[in-house]
Write a protein that holds these residues in place. Structure first.
Motif, mmCIF file in Angstrom:
data_model
loop_
_atom_site.group_PDB
_atom_site.id
_atom_site.type_symbol
_atom_site.label_atom_id
_atom_site.label_comp_id
_atom_site.label_asym_id
_atom_site.label_seq_id
_atom_site.Cartn_x
_atom_site.Cartn_y
_atom_site.Cartn_z
ATOM 1 N N THR A 1 0.931 -1.078 -0.044
ATOM 2 C CA THR A 1 -0.029 0.088 -0.076
ATOM 3 C C THR A 1 0.919 0.993 -0.091
ATOM 4 O OG1 THR A 1 -1.862 -1.111 1.076
ATOM 5 C CG2 THR A 1 -1.739 1.132 1.395
ATOM 6 N N LYS B 1 -8.302 6.339 -3.887
ATOM 7 C CA LYS B 1 -8.338 5.119 -5.288
ATOM 8 C C LYS B 1 -7.121 4.470 -5.786
ATOM 9 C CE LYS B 1 -7.807 9.522 -7.931
ATOM 10 N NZ LYS B 1 -8.181 10.528 -8.845
ATOM 11 N N PRO C 1 -4.099 -0.482 -3.470
ATOM 12 C CA PRO C 1 -4.217 -1.722 -4.080
ATOM 13 C C PRO C 1 -5.493 -2.584 -3.513
ATOM 14 C CG PRO C 1 -1.872 -1.359 -3.271
ATOM 15 C CD PRO C 1 -2.851 -0.294 -2.533
ATOM 16 N N GLU C 2 -5.805 -3.320 -4.432
ATOM 17 C CA GLU C 2 -7.201 -4.029 -4.226
ATOM 18 C C GLU C 2 -7.181 -4.929 -3.106
ATOM 19 O OE1 GLU C 2 -9.799 -7.509 -6.644
ATOM 20 O OE2 GLU C 2 -7.984 -6.565 -7.605
ATOM 21 N N GLU C 3 -5.984 -5.462 -2.792
ATOM 22 C CA GLU C 3 -5.743 -6.283 -1.625
ATOM 23 C C GLU C 3 -6.032 -5.692 -0.467
ATOM 24 O OE1 GLU C 3 -2.165 -7.691 -3.995
ATOM 25 O OE2 GLU C 3 -3.488 -6.021 -4.100
ATOM 26 N N ALA D 1 -7.704 -2.566 0.056
ATOM 27 C CA ALA D 1 -8.882 -1.553 -0.233
ATOM 28 C C ALA D 1 -9.657 -2.061 0.906
ATOM 29 C CB ALA D 1 -9.465 -1.531 -1.634
ATOM 30 N N TYR E 1 -9.384 0.103 4.318
ATOM 31 C CA TYR E 1 -9.596 1.509 4.309
ATOM 32 C C TYR E 1 -10.395 2.198 5.390
ATOM 33 C CZ TYR E 1 -10.298 6.495 2.758
ATOM 34 O OH TYR E 1 -10.500 7.783 2.567
#
Length: 264
Positions: free
Chosen positions: A152, A188, A191-193, A195, A198
């Motif tokens: 991240t 935005k 990283p997807e892993e 997210a 958050y």
């Protein structure tokens, strides 16, 4: 008052202002209580924080041999994206790496000289921010391991800095910023892993440092070049002592140095 021992990073206590302590083997000194007093620092010898030998300090308070061998100085310390304990893969000592890497970590924004992104274990909040001299900070994500925090940080530092300008921090050449706004803008890019981790609703943490007088221009004390120094202590910020003549001393950067410290 006379103190003697090996330097380690100053211990801190969250208060208004922050309280700072030098911890020695058989004594300690609350540095806030000696503001406006004259301090003499004298370098005596080296003492590696791992092996205890009188060998020149290489990095992080360790001699060269220890730095390249011990698990507490692995590359993943400074580059968390290199963490592999979550894969059950050893770097230097898997048991130690699991203990440190497989615990909650925070990716944060801190403002000390400018806004920067950083990583720390959750248990080190707000100590990490204090050590960096940040007057405000905010969490972005809370993830379950160091690897996720590392990737991240790598992603976010493409869009915001990850370094502190220590000279600006020590001269207090800083502006207040809206860290909530910055955090929201960066969302935005997570990283997807990571997210899902958050943090939507939190506020800035504000920190007050015990500084009576900020220097306009700083000069750094290096004990290898200047083994004895005397000055009037005017402040403590980050891991630095600030003196009346604009000399600054990085205590953490001098870990592993055995010194005598006289307070008048």
């Amino acid at each position: 008052m006379q103190y003697q021992g090996v330097l380690r990073k100053m211990q801190t206590e969250l208060a208004d202002p922050i309280q700072y302590y030098l911890i020695f083997d058989s004594d300690f000194l609350n540095l806030n209580q000696v503001l406006n007093k004259e301090l003499t620092i004298s370098f005596l010898k080296y003492q590696c924080l791992n092996c205890g030998e009188d060998r020149p300090i290489f990095r992080q308070g360790f001699c060269r041999t220890c730095f390249y061998e011990i698990p507490t100085a692995g590359d993943w310390i400074m580059r968390p994206e290199l963490s592999t304990a979550h894969l059950d893969k050893e770097d230097r000592d898997l048991e130690y790496e699991k203990k440190v890497q497989l615990q909650p970590h925070i990716v944060y924004l801190a403002n000390s000289s400018n806004i920067k992104v950083g990583v720390t274990r959750k248990s080190q909040v707000p100590t990490r921010w204090i050590d960096q001299g940040a007057h405000e900070a905010i969490e972005i994500v809370e993830v379950p391991n160091r690897y996720l925090a590392g990737i991240t940080e790598v992603a976010l530092k493409e869009h915001i800095g990850d370094k502190t300008n220590w000279r600006k921090m020590l001269t207090n050449d800083v502006d207040d910023e809206d860290l909530v706004e910055y955090r929201n803008k960066l969302k935005k890019y997570i990283p997807e892993e990571a997210a899902v981790y958050y943090i939507e609703s939190n506020t800035e943490t504000h920190l007050e440092f015990p500084v009576l007088q900020y220097p306009k221009k700083v000069k750094s004390l290096n004990l290898d070049k200047t083994p004895t120094y005397t000055g009037v202590l005017k402040g403590i910020k980050g891991q630095y002592l600030i003196f009346e003549d604009s000399t600054v001393f990085n205590v953490r950067g001098s870990e592993g140095y055995v010194v005598s410290l006289e307070v008048k």
